[in-house]
Every structure is written in C-alpha cells, then in structure tokens.
Scaffold this active site. Structure first.
Site, PDB file in Angstrom:
ATOM      1  CD  GLU A   1      38.722  47.534  30.714  1.00 23.70           C
ATOM      2  OE1 GLU A   1      38.083  48.205  31.541  1.00 23.70           O
ATOM      3  OE2 GLU A   1      39.455  48.045  29.837  1.00 23.70           O
TER       4      GLU A   1
ATOM      5  CG  HIS B   1      39.206  49.974  35.603  1.00 21.49           C
ATOM      6  ND1 HIS B   1      39.766  51.104  36.149  1.00 21.49           N
ATOM      7  CD2 HIS B   1      39.396  50.080  34.257  1.00 21.49           C
ATOM      8  CE1 HIS B   1      40.275  51.854  35.179  1.00 21.49           C
ATOM      9  NE2 HIS B   1      40.075  51.256  34.029  1.00 21.49           N
TER      10      HIS B   1
HETATM   11 ZN   LIG Z   1      40.709  51.769  32.085  1.00 18.88          ZN
END
Ligand SMILES: [Zn+2]
Length: 872
Positions: free
Chosen positions: A299, A302
């Site tokens: 995450e 990202h």
């Molecule tokens: Zn993802």
C-alpha cells in the site's frame, strides 16, 4: 458488458471537489460542490452538451448549477446515473444527497464497521457516496469537511492535511482536510470514530519529517508496533531501491474489522483490514508478521505506482497492481530470505493463477471486456501481472530496468496512463523491442515449454530444443508465440556448474547450442522461475537428485525436489488406482536424509521449504481429470513413509530447535533466523505427528500447551496436527484454544479456518455447525473467508466429496452472501467454476449448483458474470 476498445476521453473534467459530510446515526447528508469544465482536447463540435454523472443508491435532495436550483426538466435520473442537460463550458455544480451507511452491507462506498465510519471506493464505490464522474482518468483536488458528534466520533479523518478543527454547538465538531495532490475519486477516504492512535515519525532522504499514525479500535494499541516498524522500513526501502520519497507531511493508516479485501491505498489515508496491522507473538504467526510487512509495503508503494501515476481506465488495473505486487515482492525478498520469498511467490502463483488461467474464467493480464470490474481483482491481474514486470526486468537487466522506472515516474507523474506507456518507457531507455513481449498483456493462458536435449560427444556440443505452445482460452483459440526469458544452468554429473546463461525464446521452436561441453550435462531450466510458464522435460530421477542436492540456483534446487515429488506421486496414483500396493522408493527418502543432515545448520528456512511437499492443489493441476481422493491418499502415504523412515533425524532436529519455553522477544523486529528455526522444527513435528503414536502425540500436545499463551506460530503448528488426528484430545484442545482467545477476532478466524481445512470426514457437518457459532458473522468478510472460503478453496478432499454436499453447501452460502455483499459472494463461487476438471459424476453435481444459482431472481452482476462464464 464494458469493452476496452470503447474507451472515450472524458467530455468533462473536474478541477476541484468540495465535499461536506454531515454524519448522523440514521443517515448521512453529503453536499458535493464541484467545479467542472469541458475537456479542452475534445473539439467543440464533437462535444456532447449533457453531463452524465454516475450514482448508485443515492437519494437526491437538490442540484444547483452556478448557484441556481435546477428544475426537474433540467436533469434526468436513472438507477445508475444523473444527466444534467445543456451544461455550459465551465460551471459550479452543487449536489446534495442522502445516503445510509449504517445499512450498507456491501462494504463499498461509505459504511460502518463496529460503529465507526469508513470508506472503500475502489473500484466504483465513490458513486455510492455522491454523483460523480467515477472514473480513474478524472483527477481533481479534494477538500473534505466532516461534521459529526464529538463523543461518538472524536477522530475525523480524510486525505491530505488537516487544515481546520472546530467545536460546534450541540456536542458536534467540524474538521476540514485538504489534499494538495490531484487524485481520482477511487482514492478518496473518510474515517470517523472512536479510535486509538499510535504515532511515530520518519525523516525522508531529503530531510523532511513525516508524521506516521496508525489508528485502531480501542484496546489494540499494543499490537501496532510491528506495523509501525514496517511503514518505516517500506519508506526507506522505496527511497533506496527506486528513489521514491513520500510527498505529504502525514501518512495515516486506519485498521478496520470489516473490509472486503486486504487493504486500500487511499492517498495519505490507507484503510487496512485489521488482519494486516495487528500483531504480537502471542496472537500472530511468523507468516502473519511477514504478510503484514508485505501488505504495508504494497500500500505504501502504491503512493507512486497507483496514486501519483494512476490508471486511465480499469482495464489497466495491472498497471498499478502488477507493478506494485512486483515492488512488494522485491521488498520482501530484500528484507527476509530472497529464495524463500521467491518460493512463496511461485507457490502462490501456481496455486491460484495457474488454475485460473486453465479454467473458464481465464483472462489476459489486461482484460478486454468485463461486466463487473470487481471480478477482475484476480491473481492474473495481480500476480501474473507482477511476473510480467519481472520478465521485463530480466530482459533489460537491473540497471536499464531502473532507468525505465525512473523515466516512467518522470514522464507520467500526475497522469492517468495505460500499460502501453509503461512498456514504452522500458523500450525508450533500452532500445529493446518489446513489441512481441506485449502479448503477455493481451493473451491469456499459461504457456508450455516442451524441451528436449541432445549431446554430441564427438563435437562436444550440447543442444536444447525448446518448443512453446499455449492452450486455448475463452475467446482466444490460437495464440501467437510469446517472448520468453529463460535463465538456465548446466551441471556436470557431480553437480558442479559448467555454465549459466540467459536465453530468449521468441519463435514457436528454437535450438540453443552450447560448445566445449565435456560430458552430457544436467540442465537446470528456468532458473529463479524466470517466466510464468510450465516446463516439460523428461528428467531422470538421478538428474533431479543431483539438482535437488547441488544446484547453485537455490530456487531451482527447491524446484527439483518439487518436480521429483510430483513425478513420484503421479506414478503412485497410477499404482493406487490399479490396486497395486504402494511403495516409496528408498532413494527418495535417502535424498531427504541427505538434505536434513547437510542443511539443518545452514539455511533452516529453505530446508523447511524443501521438506514441504507440493500442495494437493498443485498436484491436482498436473492431472487431466483431477482425482482428489487419490491425490490426498497418496500424498498422505508419502508423508507417512518419509516420517517412518526418517523419524530419528526428524526427532533430533525437532529437539535441537525447539525452545521449550516458546517465548519470543520480537523487540519490534523479527529475526529470519529464528523464524527459520521455528519453520524447520514445526515441519519436523508435522512429520512425526502424522505417525500418530503416543510419544509424538504428547510432544505435539506439550508444544500446544506451552505455547498457547505466548507463541502463535508454535500453537498453530501443533494444533493443525492435533485436529487431523482422531483422538478425544482433539475437541479438548479446540475448546481450550477458543476459551483462551475468544475475544480476539483475528485469532478466532484462525480457529474457524483450521476446522474448515481439517481433513477428517466430519468436516462439513462441523463447518455447518460453526456457521451457527456466536462468533461467526456472515456480514464480516474475514469470518466468511475463514470458514466458507477456507472450506471451498483449501480443503479439496472434503469440498469435493462425491455426494455433492460440499457443492450444495457452498452454493447455498453464495446465495445468502449475494444478498448482503455481492463482491464476497463472487469470490466464494469460483471453486465451482472448475467443474470441467473433475469426473463426470462431480461435473454434474457442480453444474447442478451453478444452474441452481442462475435460476435465482435478483442475482448480482458479480455472481452472474462468473457463473455464466463457467457454464459456457
Ligand atoms: Zn494494490
């Protein structure tokens, strides 16, 4: 049906979004003030003057355009859209809607989890909050105001930076958050509730201090230390590995109990399933610790691959997911054991993506059409997508690949782009032509390499002939040849490496010749699993033994053992079906003896992986018609025989590595050496306990009792063995475990999953009983995965019982779930889609259930798309 080739540039864009949430106990009023303008790249004569917004389950209260209330004739409303007729070039739009988060069981949009508000907007949840251009290529600047009761919701969060916080009359408060970065609405997030907060900070490579906060439900604060360390580790790693620095002054994570997936990368405000945040040694296993780190890294990563550069449309999902899985896999490899990390990646791919590629739901990494985008958050888009990135790294080499990444970041920061743009960046830095390589994105199916070799003793040459093919998949009967990177090595008969090389296969068939080879070598093929393909090469047992013992490529060493075992088990299955009594060849167990003796003090974790036999699922993949009973019986036979023949050394290693106190001090970091030690001794325990004798049974029981309060890895390892043994103690330990951990939801999930995957014949009736257990809640995705999902996906021998009861059970659950949460229902239905792989009787039973589902009225798009495809 939505098609990639129908993509159209948005006619209108949104510059700024001002959202006001008035959160109440029965409903929430959302006021959205948008500044919109006609997309300048579309010529005026081609532009449509009506604005079409997406919206679902919204109660429209009012619309104002440039301050004027719209009359009913100025707009049109359907179930899924709102069309404003005849809009000007640029204008303000203010829309007020009422939504009911408390009644939202689909967990998409704004909903409640244990009394706290939270959101999930990817892929299309934002349209359940307000009318909007809900598509990733519309990026806008968001300001979010939240008004709520101060007592009930002391913590009010959204993306970006907090710019204002004030008290209001009647016990309310108001906060304003501003996100300086443009983003698509799927990255919007809001959280409101009673939450505890752990705080720390991180200094970036350029010297900026970033505040780090993890918000959890009351009482969970002591379980955040590992997650906090993981954030810092991930931030540092992304700076060092990819030169990417964090961009806001604050990075927040909120952990919630009710969440459809693992976690979500909303800008500056990630929302996580508690499963991937909370950990301490007493309640989380070593593998939980690793998964927490990798999901946090995912995450976090990202922020650049997904948020700063996002997808133009959802067909490009792998642009962010394949790439980010690739990045988190690299993170795990760099921070734990590279070879074990690679083994886990490949096992995951083979257990979930290979079957997907071989079934009716097969689709390319970049799909060309979909009914429901939520059905495409698949192993193909994620894990095969990551392999496709990895192959580009192998083809370009590390240095050029990093250059390509840098160019991609520099060129597309702030944009919504396509997979094509990523590949183009790789081509532009390298002058490598990736035209043919792009087929990996558009062709589905797992390629197969048929390899034969020839040694010419007079010329001292060795030739590999490699032929590629790819089975037909839905809508793709014939495939063009792929560009496949193949790393190889050649070993002599004593196991010494003669050569290592990197081949690139582009034609349907190619020959690769090696000169000055003194004697016929043993090929070590597809080293490090350099491409997501299957390999057929007629290895002799003696070749596999040499590779298993000596290959310098550690991944292929492990792989040789897997190949050897698959070969053995498939032969034994034939004997079993012919009624011949089974015999384990002695050179099979002696090679394990060699490994145990030579490796136990070196790489314990890798040794534990080498002692792990291929899963029943992977074995099933090797059979044309899957015989679940034979696979289960023969695999158990091999485990038992190995245990019988090697029990002395298993016992010795177990005792040497078993810490009787079983207390771990993690000190906020976890030690891969100690983890390896636990993995190794627990696999030895598994072998010993399969022998089902008193001594080993009480050893397992002791480990369980000693570890129960302090070490979940050891507790679970012992319990997993105990529940598969017919013994009165079984019920006792299960009850004892529940008694101890009943107030910890994540541990109770383990307790459900363990029982759902037990191989004893009464498992299904137990699972049915557990559905009525007070701790089970069908509205909570974690519970559904733990009980229903685990049974359907991880217990082949009980799920596929030939009475069809397992299928019926699953189908009933799917229907019940579909009315509450279609995304979860769709994820549960997939085991039934593989019906063509089973015998006629099971085929009928499975189809019956799929047809029963289709006959229901009001079935969701999510489920009907998958069932329809399965029945073709
Ligand atoms: Zn993802």
């Amino acid at each position: 049906m939505h098609y990639l080739h129908d993509y159209q540039t948005p006619a209108y864009l949104i510059d700024t979004v001002n959202l006001v949430f008035d959160l109440n106990e029965k409903y929430t009023i959302v006021t959205a003030k948008l500044y919109l303008y006609a997309n300048p790249i579309i010529p005026i004569h081609q532009r449509h003057s009506d604005l079409v917004l997406n919206g679902e389950l919204l109660e429209l209260l009012s619309i104002e355009l440039d301050g004027k209330l719209l009359e009913k004739i100025q707009f049109q409303k359907t179930e899924k859209s709102l069309t404003i007729l005849q809009v000007p070039e640029a204008f303000f739009l203010e829309i007020r809607t009422r939504i009911r988060p408390q009644e939202n069981t689909a967990l998409s949009g704004l909903y409640q989890s244990n009394g706290n508000f939270c959101t999930q907007c990817e892929a299309q949840g934002f349209r359940r909050i307000t009318y909007f251009l809900d598509r990733p290529d519309v990026m806008a600047r968001f300001t979010v105001t939240i008004i709520a009761d101060k007592e009930r919701y002391p913590v009010l969060l959204s993306n970006g930076n907090l710019v204002s916080h004030q008290k209001l009359p009647e016990g309310k408060q108001i906060v304003i958050w501003e996100d300086p970065f443009k983003k698509p609405c799927y990255l919007f997030a809001l959280v409101a509730g009673h939450l505890d907060c752990a705080e720390d900070f991180f200094v970036t490579q350029s010297g900026r201090q970033v505040t780090l906060r993890i918000y959890v439900e009351k009482g969970n604060l002591p379980k955040c230390a590992h997650a906090m360390q993981a954030i810092k580790k991930a931030m540092r790693w992304d700076e060092e590995k990819f030169g990417r620095e964090y961009d806001l002054d604050i990075y927040m994570i909120v952990a919630v109990s009710d969440f459809n997936s693992g976690a979500m990368e909303n800008k500056g405000l990630n929302i996580f399933n508690t499963q991937y945040i909370l950990a301490d040694p007493a309640t989380a296993t070593d593998m939980d610790y690793i998964h927490i780190e990798s999901v946090i890294a995912h995450e976090y990563c990202h922020n650049w691959t997904g948020n700063r550069i996002t997808c133009r449309d959802w067909f490009q999902l792998s642009l962010k997911e394949g790439l980010t899985i690739f990045r988190d896999q690299n993170f795990t490899a760099d921070t734990t054991s590279p070879v074990v990390a690679r083994i886990h990646d490949v096992v995951g791919l083979r257990n979930s993506q290979f079957p997907e590629d071989a079934g009716p739901l097969a689709h390319p990494v970049r799909p060309e059409c979909y009914v429901e985008i939520n059905n495409f958050y698949t192993s193909t888009v994620y894990n095969k997508g990551a392999e496709v990135i990895r192959m580009q790294q192998i083809i370009l080499g590390d240095v050029l690949f990093r250059k390509g990444m840098d160019l991609y970041f520099a060129r597309h920061d702030g944009q919504a782009v396509t997979i094509e743009e990523f590949v183009k960046a790789m081509e532009d830095v390298s002058d490598v032509d990736l035209k043919q390589f792009r087929l990996w994105y558009s062709q589905a199916g797992t390629p197969v390499l048929d390899i034969v070799d020839d040694y010419d003793a007079t010329k001292k040459t060795y030739t590999l002939t490699i032929k590629q093919s790819c089975p037909a998949t839905p809508q793709q009967p014939a495939k063009k040849p792929f560009h496949i990177p193949i790393k190889i090595g050649l070993l002599d008969s004593s196991g010494k490496e003669i050569i290592h090389d990197f081949l690139q296969l582009k034609s349907p068939e190619e020959k690769f010749t090696f000169n000055s080879i003194a004697s016929k070598p043993i090929p070590s093929l597809l080293r490090g699993f350099s491409a997501p393909v299957k390999i057929n090469y007629a290895y002799a047992d003696s070749d596999l033994q040499i590779l298993f013992k000596y290959d310098t490529d550690l991944f292929n060493r492990w792989e040789a053992g897997q190949r050897y075992t698959v070969k053995l088990i498939l032969n034994l299955i034939q004997d079993f079906r012919a009624g011949i009594s089974l015999q384990l060849p002695t050179d099979y167990s002696s090679i394990f003896k060699f490994l145990l003796e030579t490796m136990q003090d070196k790489d314990k974790w890798l040794l534990a992986e080498m002692l792990t036999l291929p899963s029943e699922k992977y074995l099933a993949e090797q059979m044309k018609i899957i015989d679940v009973d034979a696979i289960h019986f023969v695999r158990e036979f091999v485990l038992t025989e190995l245990a019988l023949q090697l029990q002395i050394v298993f016992l010795e290693i177990y005792e040497k590595n078993h810490d009787k106190k079983s207390i771990i001090k993690f000190d906020n970091k976890f030690d891969t050496h100690e983890m390896g030690q636990r993995q190794l001794k627990n696999i030895c325990l598994m072998y010993l306990m399969i022998l089902n004798n008193k001594l080993y049974f009480s050893m397992g029981l002791n480990q369980f009792n000693n570890a129960l309060l302090s070490n979940m890895t050891d507790t679970m390892a012992a319990l997993r063995c105990l529940v598969n043994i017919e013994n009165p103690e079984r019920e006792k330990v299960l009850a004892q475990f529940y008694q101890q951990w009943q107030n910890d939801a994540l541990v109770v999930d383990k307790w459900f999953a363990l029982q759902a995957t037990a191989t004893s014949p009464d498992t299904l009736s137990r699972v049915k009983q557990l559905l009525k257990h007070p701790a089970f809640d069908i509205k909570n995705p974690n519970k559904v995965y733990a009980l229903i999902g685990a049974f359907g996906q991880r217990n082949p021998v009980r799920f596929h019982t030939d009475t069809g009861e397992g299928y019926q059970f699953l189908a009933d659950c799917v229907l019940q779930l579909d009315a509450l949460n279609p995304q979860i229902a769709a994820r549960m239905v997939t085991p039934l889609s593989e019906w063509q792989r089973y015998d006629k009787k099971r085929q009928h039973l499975m189809r019956d259930q799929l047809e029963m589902i289709m006959r229901q009225k009001n079935i969701s798009h999510n489920v009907s798309e998958l069932v329809n495809k399965s029945l073709v």
